[in-house]
Design an enzyme around this catalytic site. Sequence first.
Site, short mmCIF file in Angstrom:
data_model
loop_
_atom_site.label_atom_id
_atom_site.label_comp_id
_atom_site.label_asym_id
_atom_site.label_seq_id
_atom_site.Cartn_x
_atom_site.Cartn_y
_atom_site.Cartn_z
N CYS A 191 -6.01 1.20 -3.48
CA CYS A 191 -7.27 1.22 -2.73
C CYS A 191 -8.46 1.26 -3.68
O CYS A 191 -9.52 1.77 -3.37
CB CYS A 191 -7.31 2.38 -1.72
SG CYS A 191 -7.13 4.00 -2.45
N ASP B 134 7.69 10.97 -3.95
CA ASP B 134 6.35 11.38 -4.39
C ASP B 134 6.49 12.49 -5.42
O ASP B 134 7.43 13.29 -5.37
CB ASP B 134 5.49 11.86 -3.22
CG ASP B 134 4.00 11.70 -3.53
OD1 ASP B 134 3.44 10.63 -3.21
OD2 ASP B 134 3.41 12.63 -4.12
N ASP C 99 9.37 11.72 -10.05
CA ASP C 99 8.38 10.89 -10.76
C ASP C 99 8.70 9.43 -10.47
O ASP C 99 9.77 8.94 -10.83
CB ASP C 99 8.47 11.19 -12.26
CG ASP C 99 7.42 10.46 -13.07
OD1 ASP C 99 6.82 9.49 -12.56
OD2 ASP C 99 7.21 10.85 -14.24
N ASP D 233 2.40 1.63 -3.61
CA ASP D 233 0.99 1.87 -3.27
C ASP D 233 0.49 2.90 -4.28
O ASP D 233 0.48 4.10 -4.01
CB ASP D 233 0.87 2.37 -1.83
CG ASP D 233 -0.58 2.48 -1.38
OD1 ASP D 233 -1.37 1.57 -1.70
OD2 ASP D 233 -0.93 3.48 -0.73
#
Length: 401
Positions: free
Chosen positions: A336, A140, A168, A274
């Site tokens: 999402c 992350d 990154d 994701d």
Amino acid sequence: MMDVEETPSLPLPDAFLNFLNQHGLDPSIYTATDSVPRYIRLKPGYSDCLEEIETDIRCKLERVCWLPNFYHLPPDVRIASSKAYQEGKIYGIDAASGAAVSALDISVGDHVLDLCAAPGAKLCMMLDILGSSGSVTGVDIAKHRLAACRTMLQKYGLGDHCRLFVADGTSFSLLPVRVHSGSLLQNENVDEFASGEKSEVYREWKSRRPWKERKKEAIAKEKGVSKLFSPTQEPELIFYGRFSGVVGTRKNELYQKKPISEVLQLGYDKVLVDAECTHDGSIKHVQKFEQWGWTTFQRRVLDAERTDDLTVLQLQLLTNGFKLLRVGGALVYSTCSLTFAQNEDVVEQFLSENTSAELLEITAAENWPCKSGRIQKTLRFDPLTSCTSGLFVAKFTKLAI
């Protein structure tokens, strides 16, 4: 799908309704926002504790028939203060997010990459599935968010086969360590090469960081250094488990760049991307703006320039995740967001630029309460159809060409 009572819809501002209209999304998707249940995952090995957990949270847990170890409960039930949560028997994760992990079809011994790992629930689920085999590498760009992942791993006792890098995701290039660290005492000291150059050897990770590292972070904090990773930095390893392949490895070996031929054979077996998105499909995220203010929502979600920047980032993340996948491996791309621009459009552009990429049917989805995406083999979850938060899912494999 479970039965839910119809409740009043979330009041949506005109700007958001216009956003939905521009992206061809039906506003009725959001009429079920208040009836979407809370989901939890029960850690393997605790199925005999169900009655005890129900007594603890004062609520009946209803099994999610289409997703193993998942249960739903009313949205207003809080689990954070419960003994079961504090003892690491249950954790909160939306069923749609669980479906994205399930779509990877993780097998015993797999080496898995979670390229956008924070806040960590999907990372925990991956490790739960792997058990005492394989490894998970979590990446992350935000150190403070990845530190929260580290806390979760320790709380749920899932860190042995995991390593976490602040990096990154668009440029991360480290492969899994496929040779198991045999002994925790192996290569404990600093090795010296013929040239006189010294290389640090990783010993077992300890929660109390070395004094030099703490001092360095304190100085950075005083100078107001950003919590976000800089593209010029090398990935920062902030956690590694006993069996993640790090213990006993020299730092120069861990960070060694590999040729593309080696990546094709020794890359990750499974990759989850994701990706960062506008979160317009995340009901909990949208609901927060009732308190934060819809002006903030317009700036963070609806701004066209931000959306354009995100689609570039999403394609870069997907492309790099695929680069690190071995031939025959599987990659799941999810967001999402419910917009086509951040999902199907990104998938189409990615496929046009990567001839070795092929979309796969998600076989586990046969009984999932979701819709097909605009592209065949892609899937969409939404509150009205699925009684979950919104999520787009696409699965790829890498062909040998």
